[in-house]
Scaffold this motif. Structure first.
Motif, PDB file in Angstrom:
ATOM      1  N   PHE A  75     -35.568  15.957  28.161  1.00 53.80           N
ATOM      2  CA  PHE A  75     -36.130  15.376  26.702  1.00 53.80           C
ATOM      3  C   PHE A  75     -37.726  15.331  26.854  1.00 53.80           C
ATOM      4  O   PHE A  75     -38.066  15.566  25.709  1.00 53.80           O
ATOM      5  N   ALA A  76     -38.224  15.032  28.079  1.00 58.97           N
ATOM      6  CA  ALA A  76     -39.785  14.942  28.065  1.00 58.97           C
ATOM      7  C   ALA A  76     -40.396  16.287  27.664  1.00 58.97           C
ATOM      8  O   ALA A  76     -41.284  16.466  26.935  1.00 58.97           O
ATOM      9  N   ILE A  77     -39.691  17.425  28.334  1.00 55.81           N
ATOM     10  CA  ILE A  77     -40.445  18.668  28.109  1.00 55.81           C
ATOM     11  C   ILE A  77     -40.263  19.061  26.648  1.00 55.81           C
ATOM     12  O   ILE A  77     -40.962  19.744  25.934  1.00 55.81           O
ATOM     13  N   ALA A  78     -39.097  18.798  26.001  1.00 58.37           N
ATOM     14  CA  ALA A  78     -38.604  18.997  24.625  1.00 58.37           C
ATOM     15  C   ALA A  78     -39.856  18.303  23.692  1.00 58.37           C
ATOM     16  O   ALA A  78     -40.216  19.026  22.603  1.00 58.37           O
ATOM     17  N   CYS A  79     -39.951  17.018  23.978  1.00 60.32           N
ATOM     18  CA  CYS A  79     -40.788  16.258  23.052  1.00 60.32           C
ATOM     19  C   CYS A  79     -42.421  16.812  23.331  1.00 60.32           C
ATOM     20  O   CYS A  79     -42.984  16.949  22.272  1.00 60.32           O
ATOM     21  N   SER A  80     -42.861  17.434  24.621  1.00 58.45           N
ATOM     22  CA  SER A  80     -44.058  17.951  24.441  1.00 58.45           C
ATOM     23  C   SER A  80     -44.022  19.324  23.751  1.00 58.45           C
ATOM     24  O   SER A  80     -45.374  19.532  23.140  1.00 58.45           O
ATOM     25  N   ALA A  81     -42.977  19.903  23.602  1.00 58.02           N
ATOM     26  CA  ALA A  81     -42.916  21.174  22.731  1.00 58.02           C
ATOM     27  C   ALA A  81     -42.945  20.757  21.426  1.00 58.02           C
ATOM     28  O   ALA A  81     -43.424  21.519  20.461  1.00 58.02           O
ATOM     29  N   LEU A  82     -42.486  19.724  20.933  1.00 62.72           N
ATOM     30  CA  LEU A  82     -42.276  19.380  19.427  1.00 62.72           C
ATOM     31  C   LEU A  82     -43.567  18.500  18.944  1.00 62.72           C
ATOM     32  O   LEU A  82     -43.705  18.515  17.728  1.00 62.72           O
ATOM     33  N   TRP A  83     -44.424  17.981  19.787  1.00 61.39           N
ATOM     34  CA  TRP A  83     -45.603  17.138  19.409  1.00 61.39           C
ATOM     35  C   TRP A  83     -46.410  18.116  18.830  1.00 61.39           C
ATOM     36  O   TRP A  83     -46.799  17.443  17.747  1.00 61.39           O
ATOM     37  N   TRP A  84     -46.683  18.994  18.902  1.00 65.99           N
ATOM     38  CA  TRP A  84     -47.787  19.971  18.326  1.00 65.99           C
ATOM     39  C   TRP A  84     -47.395  20.362  16.794  1.00 65.99           C
ATOM     40  O   TRP A  84     -48.103  20.210  15.950  1.00 65.99           O
ATOM     41  N   LEU A  85     -46.113  20.074  16.901  1.00 68.10           N
ATOM     42  CA  LEU A  85     -45.740  20.394  15.267  1.00 68.10           C
ATOM     43  C   LEU A  85     -45.246  19.426  14.429  1.00 68.10           C
ATOM     44  O   LEU A  85     -45.582  19.256  13.415  1.00 68.10           O
ATOM     45  N   ALA A  86     -44.547  18.194  15.259  1.00 65.14           N
ATOM     46  CA  ALA A  86     -44.640  16.958  14.609  1.00 65.14           C
ATOM     47  C   ALA A  86     -45.825  16.144  14.135  1.00 65.14           C
ATOM     48  O   ALA A  86     -45.982  15.401  13.207  1.00 65.14           O
ATOM     49  N   ARG A  87     -46.946  16.402  15.159  1.00 64.09           N
ATOM     50  CA  ARG A  87     -48.188  15.535  14.971  1.00 64.09           C
ATOM     51  C   ARG A  87     -48.758  16.035  13.502  1.00 64.09           C
ATOM     52  O   ARG A  87     -49.574  15.229  12.976  1.00 64.09           O
ATOM     53  N   ARG A  88     -48.561  17.219  13.301  1.00 66.16           N
ATOM     54  CA  ARG A  88     -49.300  17.656  11.976  1.00 66.16           C
ATOM     55  C   ARG A  88     -48.660  17.042  10.651  1.00 66.16           C
ATOM     56  O   ARG A  88     -49.315  17.193   9.565  1.00 66.16           O
ATOM     57  N   MET A 137     -36.353  19.899  43.911  1.00 68.79           N
ATOM     58  CA  MET A 137     -36.297  20.924  43.206  1.00 68.79           C
ATOM     59  C   MET A 137     -37.209  22.306  43.357  1.00 68.79           C
ATOM     60  O   MET A 137     -38.174  21.995  43.924  1.00 68.79           O
ATOM     61  N   CYS A 138     -36.538  23.562  43.274  1.00 73.32           N
ATOM     62  CA  CYS A 138     -37.210  24.655  43.783  1.00 73.32           C
ATOM     63  C   CYS A 138     -38.075  25.081  42.378  1.00 73.32           C
ATOM     64  O   CYS A 138     -37.638  24.783  41.372  1.00 73.32           O
ATOM     65  N   GLY A 139     -38.497  26.342  42.816  1.00 70.95           N
ATOM     66  CA  GLY A 139     -39.073  26.749  41.566  1.00 70.95           C
ATOM     67  C   GLY A 139     -38.001  27.390  40.436  1.00 70.95           C
ATOM     68  O   GLY A 139     -38.171  27.470  39.179  1.00 70.95           O
ATOM     69  N   ARG A 140     -36.793  27.829  40.958  1.00 63.79           N
ATOM     70  CA  ARG A 140     -35.908  28.379  39.767  1.00 63.79           C
ATOM     71  C   ARG A 140     -35.423  27.186  39.160  1.00 63.79           C
ATOM     72  O   ARG A 140     -35.065  27.359  37.856  1.00 63.79           O
ATOM     73  N   ASP A 141     -35.118  25.950  39.860  1.00 63.30           N
ATOM     74  CA  ASP A 141     -34.828  24.858  39.107  1.00 63.30           C
ATOM     75  C   ASP A 141     -35.948  24.452  38.025  1.00 63.30           C
ATOM     76  O   ASP A 141     -35.292  24.152  36.845  1.00 63.30           O
ATOM     77  N   LEU A 142     -37.006  24.492  38.302  1.00 59.48           N
ATOM     78  CA  LEU A 142     -38.082  23.930  37.704  1.00 59.48           C
ATOM     79  C   LEU A 142     -38.036  25.131  36.359  1.00 59.48           C
ATOM     80  O   LEU A 142     -38.325  24.686  35.150  1.00 59.48           O
ATOM     81  N   ALA A 143     -37.915  26.453  36.507  1.00 60.14           N
ATOM     82  CA  ALA A 143     -37.723  27.464  35.482  1.00 60.14           C
ATOM     83  C   ALA A 143     -36.645  27.187  34.380  1.00 60.14           C
ATOM     84  O   ALA A 143     -36.949  27.093  33.372  1.00 60.14           O
ATOM     85  N   LEU A 144     -35.431  26.854  35.050  1.00 59.45           N
ATOM     86  CA  LEU A 144     -34.265  26.470  34.180  1.00 59.45           C
ATOM     87  C   LEU A 144     -34.377  25.118  33.493  1.00 59.45           C
ATOM     88  O   LEU A 144     -33.934  25.084  32.296  1.00 59.45           O
ATOM     89  N   LEU A 145     -35.135  24.352  34.033  1.00 59.78           N
ATOM     90  CA  LEU A 145     -35.069  22.950  33.282  1.00 59.78           C
ATOM     91  C   LEU A 145     -36.262  22.989  32.161  1.00 59.78           C
ATOM     92  O   LEU A 145     -36.038  22.552  31.203  1.00 59.78           O
ATOM     93  N   ILE A 146     -37.230  24.153  32.389  1.00 54.58           N
ATOM     94  CA  ILE A 146     -38.126  24.217  31.193  1.00 54.58           C
ATOM     95  C   ILE A 146     -37.350  25.220  30.169  1.00 54.58           C
ATOM     96  O   ILE A 146     -37.752  24.521  28.999  1.00 54.58           O
ATOM     97  N   TYR A 147     -36.516  25.977  30.466  1.00 51.64           N
ATOM     98  CA  TYR A 147     -35.882  26.705  29.678  1.00 51.64           C
ATOM     99  C   TYR A 147     -34.852  25.709  28.694  1.00 51.64           C
ATOM    100  O   TYR A 147     -34.752  25.575  27.277  1.00 51.64           O
ATOM    101  N   LEU A 148     -34.108  24.955  29.561  1.00 51.88           N
ATOM    102  CA  LEU A 148     -33.266  23.939  28.824  1.00 51.88           C
ATOM    103  C   LEU A 148     -33.975  22.938  28.035  1.00 51.88           C
ATOM    104  O   LEU A 148     -33.598  22.482  26.790  1.00 51.88           O
ATOM    105  N   GLY A 149     -35.245  22.468  28.411  1.00 51.34           N
ATOM    106  CA  GLY A 149     -35.942  21.720  27.619  1.00 51.34           C
ATOM    107  C   GLY A 149     -36.646  22.191  26.423  1.00 51.34           C
ATOM    108  O   GLY A 149     -36.445  21.554  25.266  1.00 51.34           O
TER     109      GLY A 149
END
Length: 301
Positions: free
Chosen positions: A44-57, A217-229
């Protein structure tokens, strides 16, 4: 300025939602065993980070204090569902959880009637019941192959409360829009509701889960987490909020019926021999229900 969308565009967006949600389950299965609640809070934190640039406008980005309780309540709906799902995963069978999840659209319809954001009538409940039967048929077909069992216990009870919680999320969104409380920007609504839900889930995770395990958490886990977020949280919840502006809560949640259908298609691609005629009745019922929903809303405009 918020650009209005048509019911047809909302339905197409929810079709994409179903595909993204269906693809998220294999991605989760590839991850290492990590604390699920803390992992969800990070998503959810990754999702909010992605949405921030759009929402803040949006000029409505910063909510007034009177709106915070509603956002917290919407966040509680998300936290309640994910918390119930992760707890019930150890106390209920997959078939039982899949069976209970098909009640979400009907629950959303009934809750929507209570808050007067759904129109009384028999057509929508009938279509939702058809989709529920189809999704249930797909769940039973998958469980039959895997030897799953249907049972009722404390785990199923907790997960049903989680289903009520997730059904309430689009109802509150629709009610907030209908009463003029929530802003017109789907990005703003998604940002603040996900943010509130992420904080609540994270606090519970810190209390009951070992924080140190995240260090494994390994590199693959982090990549999947970013994708899911980005795709399974930010984009999917934005699509849901976008559709809520023109569709009813029952219709929006009905696209959950397509998720097991997407899972079936993935299974067919991986192992074509595992798909038999037992999948056909459920598939036809789900597709018929989705076609009727689209025809109903598009024809109304």
């Amino acid at each position: 300025m918020t650009v209005p969308i048509t019911p047809a565009a909302a339905h197409l967006g929810m079709l994409l939602w179903a595909v993204l949600v269906g693809l998220s389950f294999p991605a989760v299965g590839l991850m290492s065993e990590l604390p699920p609640l803390l992992l969800t809070a990070l998503r959810f934190a990754i999702a909010c980070s992605a949405l921030w640039w759009l929402a803040r406008r949006s000029p409505e980005f910063l909510p007034p204090l009177r709106l915070l309780p509603l956002y917290v309540l919407m966040g509680l709906c998300l936290a309640g569902f994910f918390g119930a799902m992760f707890w019930a995963a150890h106390h209920a069978t997959a078939l039982s959880m899949a069976t209970l999840f098909v009640t979400v659209p009907l629950l959303a319809f009934l809750l929507g009637l209570a808050l007067r954001v759904e129109r009384p009538g028999w057509r929508l409940p009938a279509i939702l019941a058809l989709g529920a039967c189809g999704a249930l048929g797909l769940a039973v077909a998958e469980a039959w192959q895997q030897g799953g069992l249907l049972r009722v216990g404390i785990g199923e009870g907790v997960f049903f409360l989680g289903c009520v919680s997730t059904a309430l999320y689009p109802v509150l969104s629709k009610w907030g829009l209908a009463t003029g409380r929530l802003p017109g920007s789907a990005a703003v609504r998604t940002f603040w509701s996900l943010g509130a839900g992420g904080v609540l889930i994270g606090l519970v995770g810190l209390l009951i889960e070992p924080l140190g395990e995240l260090a494994t958490m390994c590199g693959r886990d982090l990549a999947l987490l970013i994708y899911l977020g980005l795709f399974s949280s930010a984009l999917t919840f934005w699509l849901m909020q976008r559709a809520t502006a023109v569709l009813s809560p029952g219709v929006v949640t009905a696209y959950g019926y397509l998720v097991p259908f997407v899972s079936m298609l993935l299974l067919f691609i991986q192992t074509p021999g595992s798909i038999g005629l037992e999948w056909l009745p459920g598939s036809l019922a789900v597709l018929a229900a989705m076609a009727l929903l689209m025809r109903r809303d598009v024809a109304a405009t």
